[in-house]
Design an enzyme around this catalytic site. Structure first.
Site, short mmCIF file in Angstrom:
data_model
loop_
_atom_site.label_atom_id
_atom_site.label_comp_id
_atom_site.label_asym_id
_atom_site.label_seq_id
_atom_site.Cartn_x
_atom_site.Cartn_y
_atom_site.Cartn_z
N VAL A 61 0.78 -1.32 -0.01
CA VAL A 61 -0.08 0.05 -0.04
C VAL A 61 0.92 1.21 0.14
CG1 VAL A 61 -0.11 0.08 2.47
CG2 VAL A 61 -2.04 1.18 1.06
N LYS A 62 1.99 1.09 0.57
CA LYS A 62 2.88 2.42 0.67
C LYS A 62 3.36 2.91 -0.65
CE LYS A 62 3.42 2.25 5.15
NZ LYS A 62 2.91 3.33 5.91
#
Length: 327
Positions: free
Chosen positions: A43-44
Site C-alpha cells: 500500500v505504501k
C-alpha cells in the site's frame, strides 16, 4: 498499443476480495483490500509517489537529488520505484527488527540501506528516525520525506484508497479496518469514506507495545505502554501527525503471536500470501466484527503487503517455533 509509461502508473485499483474461511461465526460480509497488487507489493506505493511528486512541485526535491527516509521497508520500496524513473538516489534507514527480505529487496532496486537498533528511544542519535534526519542535514541536495509527519501521506489515501473502496463496495461499506503505523492509510481513507457516509466506523489495529490505543481512549501519551514488539509495520512509540484520531473510531490491540498465526491462516485458507501486519489487521478486525457487526454490515480490511517480505520469519516453521507461535 496499450502500455504504461513507467511502473508507477500501475499503482492503485487493487482488488477487493471476500474472506470466506477465516470468518467463522461472523454474519457480516468481510472484504479484503489486497494491496500487494501494487508494483512494489504494498500500500505504501501510493503515498511514496505522492510525497515525491508534491516535493517536486514545491521545489524541495531537485534533479539529481537523494531521497533519505526512515522506513520499515515498504515505503522505501515505493520511494525507490518512483526514484528509478526520475534519476534520484535513495538511502533508507531501517530498524534491525525488520526482515532481511525487506533489506535485500531495497538493495535490489538500488537503494543504500543503513540498519539501526530497534531498542532505543526515537530521539536517540542511533534510532532510524534520528539517523535519517542527520543524513538529510549532512548530504547536499537531499530530501527527507518523513512519512510520519508528511501530510501527502494522508492525502494519497484520501485521493485514491478511499474512493476505490467506496466505488468497489457500491457505497455499501459500513466498517473499515486497517493497521496504524504512520497513520496515513487509515486517516486519509477514513476521511473520504466518512464524507460519503458519516456513519461508517473506522477500526484501527494497534499492537501491544504501542501508544495509540491508550492515547485514543484517554488522551494520555503513556510511556509505560511502550516496549519492544516483533510485529512489523504497525504501532508506534511516537504520535505521527498523519494519525488523525478523530478519523479513527476505536482501536483493537493484537499480539505478535495472534497476528503471525492469522497471517499463515490467510495464506492456507484464503490463498492470500500476505505480510505480518495483514494478519494482525484481520485478527483485530474479526475480533471487533464478532462483537459489533450484523448480517447487514460490510467490513473492508486493508491488507498492506506481500508474504515475500517475511519468508524468513512468518513462513519459516523453525522461526515460528522459536518464538513460541506454533508447536
Amino acid at each position: 498499443m496499450k502500455y504504461l509509461n513507467n511502473i508507477t502508473e500501475a499503482i492503485g485499483n487493487t482488488p477487493l476480495v471476500k474472506l470466506n474461511n477465516v470468518t467463522d461465526g461472523i454474519k457480516a460480509t468481510v472484504l479484503a483490500k489486497v494491496e500487494y497488487f501494487n508494483p512494489g507489493n504494498s500500500v505504501k506505493d501510493r503515498m511514496a509517489v505522492k510525497m515525491i511528486e508534491d516535493a517536486e512541485k514545491a521545489g524541495v526535491l531537485k534533479p539529481g537529488g537523494t531521497i533519505i527516509e526512515g522506513t520499515s521497508g515498504n515505503t522505501g520500496m515505493g520511494l525507490a520505484l518512483a526514484a528509478i524513473g526520475k534519476g534520484y538516489k535513495c538511502i533508507f534507514t531501517l530498524a534491525d527488527k525488520q526482515s532481511k527480505e525487506k533489506m535485500d529487496i531495497l538493495r535490489a532496486v538500488g537503494a543504500e540501506v543503513i540498519v539501526c537498533p530497534t531498542n532505543v528511544s526515537p530521539d536517540h542519535p542511533d534510532s532510524y528516525y534520528s539517523v535519517a534526519k542527520r543524513l538529510n542535514e549532512e548530504i547536499p541536495n537531499s530530501f527527507y520525506p518523513n512519512q510520519y509527519d508528511n501530510m501527502s501521506n494522508t492525502a494519497a489515501h484520501y485521493e485514491t484508497t478511499g474512493p476505490e473502496i467506496w466505488e468497489q463496495t457500491g457505497g455499501k461499506i459500513t466498517h473499515w479496518a486497517a493497521g496504524v503505523g504512520t497513520g496515513g492509510t487509515i486517516s486519509g481513507t477514513s476521511k473520504y469514506l466518512k464524507e460519503q457516509n458519516p456513519a461508517i466506523k473506522a477500526v484501527g489495529i494497534d499492537t501491544y507495545g504501542s501508544v495509540f490505543k491508550k492515547y485514543k481512549e484517554t488522551g494520555e501519551f503513556d510511556e509505560k505502554e511502550i516496549y519492544s514488539y516483533a510485529t512489523e509495520g504497525i504501532g508506534e512509540d511516537i504520535l505521527p501527525k498523519n494519525v488523525d484520531f478523530d478519523m479513527i473510531d476505536t482501536f483493537v490491540k493484537v499480539t505478535d503471536k495472534d497476528g503471525a498465526v492469522m497471517t499463515r491462516r490467510l495464506a492456507r485458507e484464503e490463498g492470500l500470501f500476505v505480510g505480518w501486519s495483514c494478519g494482525s489487521a484481520v485478527y483485530g478486525a474479526l475480533e471487533y466484527a464478532r462483537e459489533h457487526l450484523t448480517e447487514d454490515d460490510v467490513m473492508v480490511i486493508l491488507l498492506p503487503d506481500h508474504g515475500t517480505r517475511y519468508l524468513g520469519k512468518i513462513y519459516n516453521d523453525d522461526w515460528m517455533r522459536q518464538q513460541g507461535y506454533i508447536d
